[in-house]
Motif scaffolding. Sequence first.
Motif, PDB file in Angstrom:
ATOM      1  N   GLU A 204      -5.785  12.946  -1.733  1.00 30.34           N
ATOM      2  CA  GLU A 204      -7.056  12.285  -1.447  1.00 30.34           C
ATOM      3  C   GLU A 204      -7.452  11.347  -2.587  1.00 30.34           C
ATOM      4  O   GLU A 204      -7.891  10.216  -2.355  1.00 30.34           O
ATOM      5  CB  GLU A 204      -8.151  13.331  -1.231  1.00 30.34           C
TER       6      GLU A 204
ATOM      7  N   ASP B 267      -6.858   2.489  -2.217  1.00 30.86           N
ATOM      8  CA  ASP B 267      -7.832   1.687  -1.462  1.00 30.86           C
ATOM      9  C   ASP B 267      -8.548   0.706  -2.393  1.00 30.86           C
ATOM     10  O   ASP B 267      -8.730  -0.478  -2.056  1.00 30.86           O
ATOM     11  CB  ASP B 267      -8.873   2.595  -0.793  1.00 30.86           C
ATOM     12  N   GLN B 268      -8.935   1.177  -3.571  1.00 34.15           N
ATOM     13  CA  GLN B 268      -9.645   0.315  -4.516  1.00 34.15           C
ATOM     14  C   GLN B 268      -8.752  -0.809  -5.026  1.00 34.15           C
ATOM     15  O   GLN B 268      -9.196  -1.958  -5.151  1.00 34.15           O
ATOM     16  CB  GLN B 268     -10.168   1.158  -5.682  1.00 34.15           C
TER      17      GLN B 268
ATOM     18  N   THR C 111       1.272   3.847  -3.084  1.00 36.36           N
ATOM     19  CA  THR C 111       0.919   5.242  -2.825  1.00 36.36           C
ATOM     20  C   THR C 111       2.055   6.171  -3.232  1.00 36.36           C
ATOM     21  O   THR C 111       1.836   7.194  -3.900  1.00 36.36           O
ATOM     22  CB  THR C 111       0.589   5.448  -1.335  1.00 36.36           C
TER      23      THR C 111
ATOM     24  N   ARG D 277       0.834  -1.203   0.000  1.00 37.09           N
ATOM     25  CA  ARG D 277       0.000   0.000   0.000  1.00 37.09           C
ATOM     26  C   ARG D 277       0.871   1.257   0.000  1.00 37.09           C
ATOM     27  O   ARG D 277       0.634   2.194  -0.769  1.00 37.09           O
ATOM     28  CB  ARG D 277      -0.929   0.000   1.218  1.00 37.09           C
TER      29      ARG D 277
ATOM     30  N   ASN E 146      -5.195   8.251  -2.585  1.00 40.68           N
ATOM     31  CA  ASN E 146      -5.559   7.313  -1.520  1.00 40.68           C
ATOM     32  C   ASN E 146      -6.812   6.518  -1.871  1.00 40.68           C
ATOM     33  O   ASN E 146      -6.908   5.319  -1.546  1.00 40.68           O
ATOM     34  CB  ASN E 146      -5.763   8.075  -0.205  1.00 40.68           C
ATOM     35  N   LYS E 147      -7.767   7.157  -2.534  1.00 38.60           N
ATOM     36  CA  LYS E 147      -8.975   6.444  -2.964  1.00 38.60           C
ATOM     37  C   LYS E 147      -8.634   5.347  -3.968  1.00 38.60           C
ATOM     38  O   LYS E 147      -9.144   4.226  -3.882  1.00 38.60           O
ATOM     39  CB  LYS E 147      -9.979   7.421  -3.582  1.00 38.60           C
TER      40      LYS E 147
ATOM     41  N   CYS F 269      -5.237  -7.226  -3.070  1.00 34.79           N
ATOM     42  CA  CYS F 269      -4.433  -7.649  -1.919  1.00 34.79           C
ATOM     43  C   CYS F 269      -5.092  -8.815  -1.196  1.00 34.79           C
ATOM     44  O   CYS F 269      -6.327  -8.868  -1.048  1.00 34.79           O
ATOM     45  CB  CYS F 269      -4.222  -6.484  -0.959  1.00 34.79           C
TER      46      CYS F 269
ATOM     47  N   CYS G 134      -6.097  -2.098  -3.495  1.00 32.05           N
ATOM     48  CA  CYS G 134      -5.817  -3.039  -2.411  1.00 32.05           C
ATOM     49  C   CYS G 134      -7.035  -3.902  -2.095  1.00 32.05           C
ATOM     50  O   CYS G 134      -6.900  -5.096  -1.807  1.00 32.05           O
ATOM     51  CB  CYS G 134      -5.350  -2.278  -1.166  1.00 32.05           C
ATOM     52  N   ASP G 135      -8.234  -3.308  -2.143  1.00 28.46           N
ATOM     53  CA  ASP G 135      -9.453  -4.083  -1.901  1.00 28.46           C
ATOM     54  C   ASP G 135      -9.625  -5.167  -2.958  1.00 28.46           C
ATOM     55  O   ASP G 135     -10.104  -6.275  -2.659  1.00 28.46           O
ATOM     56  CB  ASP G 135     -10.685  -3.167  -1.911  1.00 28.46           C
TER      57      ASP G 135
END
Length: 201
Positions: free
Chosen positions: A184, A191-192, A95, A91, A187-188, A198, A194-195
């Motif tokens: 921001e 998150d997508q 990033t 992550r 990071n969104k 990962c 990694c969801d």
Amino acid sequence: MNQASTLDDAVRQRRPGGRTADVTRRINEALIELLAEGGLEACTFQNVAARAGVERSTLYRRNPDRWPTIVDALIDLADRQTPAVDTGSFRADLTETLLNLVTVLNSPVGPSLMEVAGALQSGVAPGQSQRFWTNRQKQLAPMFEAAIERGELPADVNLDEVFAMAAGPMYFRRYVSSQPLNDEWVNKVVDQICDRYCLKP
């Protein structure tokens, strides 16, 4: 002050080397500066030679035309925007990679990257687009290999697919929807990714 100087210092850092390495660095920097200032039209061998402080014959000895030289400079730029240190987290690595990409896309050279991509896709320089992506894969591979070794990603993860889904939204937001790129948004996207990819602990 030159427009290209607004690039983040981490992206424009200078690296030591011998005379050949110094000439290469100057050529690469000259090309990125010219792209930022005038796009592809400005990237003639005459302009590059003058900006880099080398003879045009030096450029012609390296490549028969400007396209391999342009791609060399973009490969170098991409190399310097790729995290060199394993942070210990996929992550965090992703990033940092995307934040560095955002720095470039938000800089004066950003729009010219789309111009270069469009020209390469039109077939003006066969093989150069693939050469860029092959090198980009090599640059990104350590990030994925480390994540697989840590058990964060499956062993059969598709590097091309993951990075396309991560970087694609950056280009779309910046150049298609003309919205700002910021932490921001990065990071969104992370998150997508990694969801979706990962492995769960």
